[in-house]
Enzyme design. Structure first.
Site, short mmCIF file in Angstrom:
data_model
loop_
_atom_site.label_atom_id
_atom_site.label_comp_id
_atom_site.label_asym_id
_atom_site.label_seq_id
_atom_site.Cartn_x
_atom_site.Cartn_y
_atom_site.Cartn_z
N GLY A 49 0.85 -1.18 0.00
CA GLY A 49 0.00 0.00 0.00
C GLY A 49 0.88 1.23 0.00
O GLY A 49 2.05 1.17 0.38
N GLN A 54 2.95 9.97 1.54
CA GLN A 54 4.26 9.30 1.46
C GLN A 54 5.05 9.69 0.22
O GLN A 54 6.24 9.44 0.14
CB GLN A 54 4.08 7.77 1.47
CG GLN A 54 3.56 7.24 2.79
CD GLN A 54 3.54 5.73 2.77
OE1 GLN A 54 2.59 5.13 2.31
NE2 GLN A 54 4.62 5.12 3.24
N CYS A 101 6.73 -0.02 6.95
CA CYS A 101 6.28 1.16 6.24
C CYS A 101 7.43 1.70 5.40
O CYS A 101 8.55 1.80 5.89
CB CYS A 101 5.82 2.21 7.25
SG CYS A 101 5.19 3.71 6.49
N LEU A 102 7.15 2.05 4.15
CA LEU A 102 8.20 2.56 3.27
C LEU A 102 8.76 3.89 3.79
O LEU A 102 9.86 4.27 3.43
CB LEU A 102 7.65 2.75 1.85
CG LEU A 102 7.16 1.46 1.15
CD1 LEU A 102 6.67 1.78 -0.25
CD2 LEU A 102 8.25 0.40 1.13
N HIS A 143 -3.73 1.00 8.00
CA HIS A 143 -2.38 1.58 7.91
C HIS A 143 -2.38 2.77 6.93
O HIS A 143 -1.86 3.84 7.25
CB HIS A 143 -1.39 0.49 7.46
CG HIS A 143 0.02 0.94 7.33
ND1 HIS A 143 1.05 0.44 8.09
CD2 HIS A 143 0.59 1.86 6.49
CE1 HIS A 143 2.19 1.04 7.74
NE2 HIS A 143 1.94 1.90 6.76
N GLU A 144 -2.99 2.57 5.76
CA GLU A 144 -2.99 3.65 4.75
C GLU A 144 -3.89 4.80 5.18
O GLU A 144 -3.54 5.97 4.97
CB GLU A 144 -3.41 3.10 3.38
CG GLU A 144 -2.51 2.00 2.81
CD GLU A 144 -1.02 2.29 2.89
OE1 GLU A 144 -0.61 3.47 2.82
OE2 GLU A 144 -0.24 1.34 3.05
N HIS A 147 -2.16 7.15 7.49
CA HIS A 147 -1.25 8.11 6.85
C HIS A 147 -1.98 9.40 6.47
O HIS A 147 -1.40 10.48 6.47
CB HIS A 147 -0.65 7.51 5.57
CG HIS A 147 0.56 6.65 5.81
ND1 HIS A 147 1.68 7.14 6.43
CD2 HIS A 147 0.84 5.37 5.48
CE1 HIS A 147 2.60 6.17 6.48
NE2 HIS A 147 2.11 5.09 5.92
ZN LIG Z 1 3.11 3.30 5.75
#
Ligand SMILES: [Zn+2]
Length: 178
Positions: A49, A54, A101-102, A143-144, A147
């Site tokens: 995701g 991000q 997480c990226l 999670h998304e 953000h």
């Molecule tokens: Zn993330």
């Protein structure tokens, strides 16, 4: 398609609430390109995701795709787009699971999340849809969505002692140790 630069924590864009996507955006060529670029960036970094903040865009937009896997809790989810998503809990059951997480590279931690939820959002053409998600899919949606409110998974960890580097995770931790 371009691979976008991923913001890492401490960049303010990751800690600011994102703005709703306005109606007129759906016909904007650049908005559609952003979605394609986010898709390509998610593939490039092997994420499941990616949220717009991000990639330095403060918009309530995210993409998700969970490839097929042998892990029992990870059902395949085909690529889809979430615009202005609203998450509603279905029941209050929560479950611990590993997240990375990226924007927080090389780390993983155990995060309690709702097991089931309802998602209401718009697709990339601005058409509303509604679906129910559970288990790992529900985890990725949470999670998304986090953000988009300026939150990251480590804010949600119940016990920081599970925080681990991915290499050490593979050496010392097993997926089913929760
Ligand atoms: Zn993330």
């Amino acid at each position: 398609m371009s691979i976008l630069k991923v913001a890492r924590i401490a960049h303010p864009v990751l800690r600011s609430p994102a703005k709703p996507v306005p109606k007129e955006a759906f016909r904007d060529r650049l908005f559609q390109k952003l979605i394609d670029d986010m898709r390509g960036t998610m593939y490039e970094y092997e994420g499941v995701g990616l949220a717009a903040p991000q990639v330095h865009e403060g918009l309530r937009l995210a993409v998700i795709e969970v490839p097929g896997s042998d892990e029992r809790s990870r059902a395949e989810v085909p690529f889809f787009v979430l615009v202005n998503p609203v998450v509603t809990p279905l029941g209050d059951e929560r479950e611990n699971g590993w997240e990375g997480c990226l924007s927080i590279p090389d780390l993983r931690g155990l995060v309690p999340r709702l097991k089931r939820l309802k998602l209401d959002a718009l697709d990339r053409d601005g058409k509303p849809y509604s679906l129910e998600a559970q288990d790992f899919f529900a985890r990725v949606v949470q999670h998304e969505s986090d953000h988009l409110d300026g939150n990251v998974y480590i804010d949600r960890m119940a016990d920081m002692r599970s925080l681990t580097f991915i290499k050490e995770f593979e050496d010392h931790v097993h997926e089913d140790e929760e």
